[in-house]
Design an enzyme around this catalytic site. Structure first.
Site, PDB file in Angstrom:
ATOM      1  N   CYS A 265      52.907   9.276   4.526  1.00 49.96           N
ATOM      2  CA  CYS A 265      54.628   8.748   5.919  1.00 49.96           C
ATOM      3  C   CYS A 265      54.176   7.825   7.009  1.00 49.96           C
ATOM      4  O   CYS A 265      53.102   7.670   7.071  1.00 49.96           O
ATOM      5  CB  CYS A 265      55.725   9.758   5.473  1.00 49.96           C
TER       6      CYS A 265
ATOM      7  N   ARG B 239      58.101  13.990   6.643  1.00 47.82           N
ATOM      8  CA  ARG B 239      58.599  13.460   4.752  1.00 47.82           C
ATOM      9  C   ARG B 239      57.073  13.577   4.002  1.00 47.82           C
ATOM     10  O   ARG B 239      57.428  14.334   3.388  1.00 47.82           O
ATOM     11  CB  ARG B 239      59.036  12.416   4.382  1.00 47.82           C
TER      12      ARG B 239
ATOM     13  N   ASP C 153      64.177   8.628   6.356  1.00 47.71           N
ATOM     14  CA  ASP C 153      63.281   8.891   8.083  1.00 47.71           C
ATOM     15  C   ASP C 153      64.202  10.068   8.015  1.00 47.71           C
ATOM     16  O   ASP C 153      65.805   9.637   9.103  1.00 47.71           O
ATOM     17  CB  ASP C 153      62.338   8.141   8.516  1.00 47.71           C
TER      18      ASP C 153
HETATM   19  P1  4NP Z   1      57.952  11.366   9.452  1.00 44.75           P
HETATM   20  O1  4NP Z   1      58.763  11.341  10.134  1.00 44.75           O
HETATM   21  O2  4NP Z   1      57.475  10.117   8.535  1.00 44.75           O
HETATM   22  O3  4NP Z   1      58.477  11.640   8.278  1.00 44.75           O
HETATM   23  O4  4NP Z   1      56.384  12.503   9.433  1.00 44.75           O
HETATM   24  C1  4NP Z   1      58.514  10.317  11.698  1.00 44.75           C
HETATM   25  C2  4NP Z   1      58.068  11.276  12.205  1.00 44.75           C
HETATM   26  C3  4NP Z   1      57.840  11.233  13.170  1.00 44.75           C
HETATM   27  C4  4NP Z   1      58.092   9.217  13.893  1.00 44.75           C
HETATM   28  C5  4NP Z   1      58.688   8.927  13.194  1.00 44.75           C
HETATM   29  C6  4NP Z   1      58.866   9.049  12.275  1.00 44.75           C
HETATM   30  N1  4NP Z   1      58.179   9.256  15.376  1.00 44.75           N
HETATM   31  O5  4NP Z   1      58.399   8.285  15.514  1.00 44.75           O
HETATM   32  O6  4NP Z   1      57.292  10.088  16.312  1.00 44.75           O
END
Ligand code: 4NP
Length: 161
Positions: free
Chosen positions: A10, A16, A128
């Site tokens: 992800c 995720r 997300d």
């Molecule tokens: P992930 O979620 O891609 O599912 O781990 C996110 C984690 C951090 C961020 C965005 C989405 N961020 O902007 O830091």
């Protein structure tokens, strides 16, 4: 089921893909197949490298019996495309980013989308949850449980007898 190495990907590798890794490991273990499939996860950005998964995701996943243990790391094309058989992105941007770092048509063939394996739920990507609330984290786990069932069926169908 053939021996496979799966990398879930992800953006940040704190919500995720760590949950996908944990749900897949949990389901494989319950099916007695955890020694045949190696699961790991990574992010397309390194912003959270070295961090545990988001506490909200760890808590909601634990509530369903999945322990999220991953430590965030950024995907490394040279290492990960050689090591893994399937590299499974969660949304359109992840897939685009994976194609951008893939080195060859052989690498391209390893790229999949998590919802390719969904059966009951009609989402085309895993949304997300980072800026969302608990219901968004629960939805991610619902979608991952469904897709992991499909992924296990897919791996079973590749069995060579
Ligand atoms: P992930 O979620 O891609 O599912 O781990 C996110 C984690 C951090 C961020 C965005 C989405 N961020 O902007 O830091």
């Amino acid at each position: 089921m053939v021996q496979q190495k799966l990398l879930f990907v992800c953006l940040g590798n704190i919500c995720r893909s760590p949950a996908a890794e944990a749900v897949m490991k949990g389901k494989l273990k319950r099916a007695g197949k955890d020694n045949q499939v190696f699961c790991d996860s990574a992010g397309t950005i390194g912003f959270h490298s070295g961090a545990k998964a988001d506490a909200r995701m760890r808590k909601q996943a634990q509530g369903r019996g999945y322990t999220v243990t991953s430590i965030s790391r950024k995907i490394k094309a040279d290492f990960d495309f050689d090591r893994f058989d399937m590299i499974i992105g969660m949304d359109d941007q992840n897939i685009k980013d994976l194609y951008a770092i893939a080195r060859s048509p052989e690498d391209h063939k390893k790229i999949f989308r998590m919802t390719d394996f969904s059966s009951q739920l009609s989402y085309k990507f895993i949304p997300d949850p980072y800026y969302g609330d608990i219901a968004d984290f629960e939805l991610v786990i619902d979608l991952l449980e469904d897709a992991c069932e499909g992924l296990i069926k897919y791996l079973n169908s590749k069995e060579i007898n």
